[in-house]
Structures are given as structure tokens and as C-alpha cells.
Design a protein around this motif. Structure first.
Motif, mmCIF file in Angstrom:
data_model
loop_
_atom_site.group_PDB
_atom_site.id
_atom_site.type_symbol
_atom_site.label_atom_id
_atom_site.label_comp_id
_atom_site.label_asym_id
_atom_site.label_seq_id
_atom_site.Cartn_x
_atom_site.Cartn_y
_atom_site.Cartn_z
ATOM 1 N N PHE A 123 17.705 -48.830 -29.693
ATOM 2 C CA PHE A 123 18.676 -49.931 -29.681
ATOM 3 C C PHE A 123 19.887 -49.560 -30.522
ATOM 4 N N ARG A 124 19.567 -48.954 -31.645
ATOM 5 C CA ARG A 124 20.578 -48.679 -32.645
ATOM 6 C C ARG A 124 21.444 -47.475 -32.279
ATOM 7 N N TRP A 125 20.794 -46.435 -31.818
ATOM 8 C CA TRP A 125 21.506 -45.171 -31.671
ATOM 9 C C TRP A 125 21.607 -44.672 -30.230
ATOM 10 N N GLY A 126 20.983 -45.345 -29.311
ATOM 11 C CA GLY A 126 21.018 -44.864 -27.934
ATOM 12 C C GLY A 126 20.219 -43.589 -27.763
ATOM 13 N N ASN A 127 20.683 -42.738 -26.865
ATOM 14 C CA ASN A 127 19.921 -41.523 -26.551
ATOM 15 C C ASN A 127 20.100 -40.411 -27.584
ATOM 16 N N LYS A 131 18.167 -37.500 -33.529
ATOM 17 C CA LYS A 131 18.346 -38.406 -34.674
ATOM 18 C C LYS A 131 17.139 -39.336 -34.797
ATOM 19 N N ILE A 132 16.689 -39.821 -33.660
ATOM 20 C CA ILE A 132 15.520 -40.693 -33.661
ATOM 21 C C ILE A 132 14.294 -39.912 -34.136
ATOM 22 N N ALA A 133 14.197 -38.676 -33.671
ATOM 23 C CA ALA A 133 13.029 -37.860 -34.030
ATOM 24 C C ALA A 133 12.957 -37.616 -35.535
ATOM 25 N N GLN A 134 14.123 -37.582 -36.174
ATOM 26 C CA GLN A 134 14.130 -37.369 -37.627
ATOM 27 C C GLN A 134 13.425 -38.493 -38.374
ATOM 28 N N GLU A 135 13.354 -39.650 -37.732
ATOM 29 C CA GLU A 135 12.707 -40.794 -38.384
ATOM 30 C C GLU A 135 11.229 -40.881 -38.062
ATOM 31 N N LEU A 136 10.769 -40.001 -37.198
ATOM 32 C CA LEU A 136 9.349 -39.979 -36.861
ATOM 33 C C LEU A 136 8.790 -38.609 -37.224
ATOM 34 N N PRO A 137 8.335 -38.472 -38.439
ATOM 35 C CA PRO A 137 7.881 -37.160 -38.908
ATOM 36 C C PRO A 137 6.826 -36.554 -37.995
#
Length: 339
Positions: A123-127, A131-137
DNA sequence: AATCTAGTCAACCGCGTCAGC
DNA sequence: CGCTGACGCGGTTGACTAGAT
């Protein structure tokens, strides 16, 4: 004086698999094959484009790559590919290492918490998969991207709407994400939990007379100062409301009236009813029920008691909030606050 | 048992960015 | 400045598999 033994790819690979405590895996294929591969491979010489291998990686190639990286480190992938005797492009080696061979890669189904994080961060960052993966170790961008395409887009298709449409967003906000929240809470212990390197956390309003009483929200914490807690911004997304709050510091949080509770900026029910019509239509289309992602998959095991030291209550927002021990505050954390 | 179909996911491709020359 | 190579990212492809027919 005895010279240090030159590490062959086989020895490098063995060391790697030993480090990863999966030596059995290494022993499962004929160990000598490693040296054979090395002898028969380009062995440090450049490989012509015609000789380049493509397609799935073999166990032997994995061992060569893993062993080489273990001995020499990552980077300079083109050189690495040649030096390791791999008939692969540097690009291919890098991808294989990052997405599969890295020791900290987590495999298996996404936990409800990870699913929730993916939805929220998308929702926040789109595709912005990496970047999203950085938040899921431990999760790779590729894995998350595949999850989104195969699972999330599938459900958008079921609902006969575009994955980027407001209707589908509403369905996720009002149905999907609350269910994930319920599942997370059902499996979490009544304590503060955290997962490192995640800026998203869950909050729960516990004020009995609050409009948000008993409801859970997803929050994003932004710390904008090098000094711990000097400037903290909390953004809380409830299924149908959004509050943006600012605090001068975590220490000010409990009961702070000056900057907390600014719910007007983005608050308000985003619900316009269209998503209900969408669900109804999807059911009318023949489905007995509209299926949502398989929450039963994955066990939420990444919970530990964390570094969060104090909790507080913000009267103006009726939210239970947490402040953190300072040394960890600059790193965002995923926390779950439950009853 | 054979074939078809849909879902999954590892791997590839093209492009953008950045640093070094 | 432009060129080149390395790297990273997001989109896409295709091999594989399981379930349906």
C-alpha cells in the motif's frame, strides 16, 4: 614451514555446507564430483558466450558458488563466476546467491504477520519489492513479488477487479487485513514482541469508551533523528480509519497532549460501500463464498520478547502505545501489542 | 493411464543508476 | 562530458507439479 593448503572448490563448498549445518546435504552427492567439476571446468578462464549455461542450477553448481562466496565473499560477480569455474553469467550467480544460497534466506510459507506486512508495505510503496523485502528479514524480493502476483492478484481476479483498484484496496483493508490481524493475535502471546528491522507494528486500542475500543491497527513508526526518540512519528492504520500522530519523543508519549492524537489529518472512514458490492457480486457470480488467502498456512513463530521497555497510554487517541528502550529505538521494530 | 489446465516459483531479460576512467 | 562495467530492480518467462478431466 608448512604452507597453508590451497582450498579447492570442493573444500570451500564443504566448509560452506558445514557452516550452514547442512553437511549431510553436501555428503549426499558424491564429494569427488566437486574436484572433477573444477578440473573439467574453465577453472579460472573466461567462458565463451556459447558455453554459458542457463536454466536451473545443479547441486554441484550451487556448491561451487556457495563455496567460492564463503571463501572470498560476495561482489564482483562476473569475476567470481569465472574464478569459481561456473559457466554462468555473473548476473545469474548473483541472483542464485541472493535468492537461494544465502545462509539467511528463509523459505516456506509466509506467516500471517509477513502477509500483513507485505500488504501494508505494498500500500505504502507499491511494487518496490526490494524495499519491501528489506522489512522482511530472510525473504527475497523475488519471493515477495511471486507472492503478490500469485496470491494477491489471484484474489483480485476472483473478485473480478483490478489489483490496483480502490475497490480491491478496500476489500483488503476491510476484510483481508483484519482477518490477518485476528490470526496474528490468536497466535501471539500476551506480550510485546518484535522482529528486527521492521517499521510496521500492530497496535490495539483498549479504551472502553473509545470509538476504536478493542480494535487493532497497523502502525508505521518513523524516527527522524539520530538521537533516539527525539522525534517520533506514528502512523496508525485501522481497518477503516487512519490516524497520524506525532510525538516529541517516546518519553513524552504516555499522556502527551501536545502533539499526539492528531486524528483529523487523515482520519475518517474510507469506506464507501463499494467493496461490499464487489464481494456480493463475486458471490453472485457463482462462488459459494469468496476465498481469501490461506491464513492457515504458516506458523507465526518469529516472536520473541523484545527490547521494548515501557508502555504508555495516550488519552487523546485512546491508544495503548509503547515506547522503546533507547538503544534500539533508531531501528524500527515490528511489535505486537495484545491484551 | 493419458492428457489438459492452472498455479507456483526459479531464473532470465531489459533497463536504470552509479562509479570509475 | 561520454563511455564502460557492475550492480540492482521490476517485469516476464518457462519448467515443473498437482489436480482435474
Amino acid at each position: 614451514m608448512r604452507l597453508k593448503q590451497q582450498r579447492t572448490p570442493r573444500l570451500q563448498a564443504r566448509a560452506y555446507f558445514t557452516d550452514c549445518r547442512i553437511l549431510d546435504h553436501f555428503n549426499s552427492f558424491v564429494p569427488k564430483v566437486m574436484d572433477t567439476i573444477w578440473m573439467e571446468s574453465s577453472c579460472g578462464r573466461a567462458v565463451s558466450a556459447a558455453d554459458l549455461r542457463r536454466g536451473p542450477w545443479t547441486v554441484e553448481e550451487d556448491a561451487l558458488l556457495a563455496g567460492y562466496v564463503a571463501a572470498h565473499g560476495e561482489g564482483r560477480w562476473n569475476e567470481l563466476a569465472v574464478a569459481a569455474g561456473l559457466r554462468r553469467t555473473g548476473k545469474s550467480c548473483r541472483l542464485r546467491w541472493l535468492n537461494y544460497l544465502r545462509p539467511d534466506v528463509r523459505r516456506g510459507d509466509f506467516t500471517p504477520r509477513e502477509q500483513l506486512l507485505i500488504l501494508e508495505l505494498h500500500f505504502r510503496w507499491g511494487n518496490r519489492w526490494s524495499k519491501i523485502a528489506q522489512e522482511l528479514p530472510g525473504r527475497t524480493d523475488n519471493e515477495i513479488k511471486n507472492y503478490w502476483r500469485t496470491r494477491v492478484q489471484k484474489h483480485a481476479k476472483q473478485l473480478n477487479c483490478d489489483v490496483n483498484s480502490k475497490q480491491f484496496h478496500d476489500v483488503m483493508r476491510h476484510v483481508w487485513m483484519p482477518r490477518l490481524l485476528e490470526r496474528i493475535q490468536a497466535t501471539s502471546t500476551p506480550s510485546v514482541e518484535h522482529a528486527e528491522s521492521s517499521p510496521v507494528y500492530l497496535m490495539k486500542s483498549s479504551a472502553p469508551n473509545s470509538p476504536l475500543a478493542g480494535r487493532s491497527g497497523i502502525g508505521m513508526c518513523h524516527s527522524s533523528s539520530s538521537r533516539a526518540c527525539s522525534s517520533l512519528s506514528l502512523e496508525v492504520q485501522f481497518p477503516s480509519n487512519q490516524l497520524v500522530m506525532n510525538a516529541g519523543g517516546a518519553a513524552d508519549w504516555p499522556g502527551s497532549e501536545s502533539q499526539c492524537g492528531n486524528g483529523s489529518a487523515q482520519s475518517g472512514d474510507m469506506f464507501d460501500g463499494s467493496w461490499l458490492e464487489l464481494l456480493a457480486r463475486a458471490c453472485d457470480d457463482g462462488a459459494d463464498s469468496v476465498l481469501f488467502p490461506d491464513f492457515e498456512l504458516g506458523v507465526d513463530t518469529d516472536t520473541t520478547s523484545g527490547f521494548w521497555s515501557t508502555s504508555g497510554y495516550n488519552s487523546s487517541t485512546d491508544l495503548q502505545v509503547l515506547s522503546a528502550s533507547s538503544s534500539y529505538y533508531q531501528r524500527p521494530h515490528l511489535i505486537v501489542l495484545s491484551d
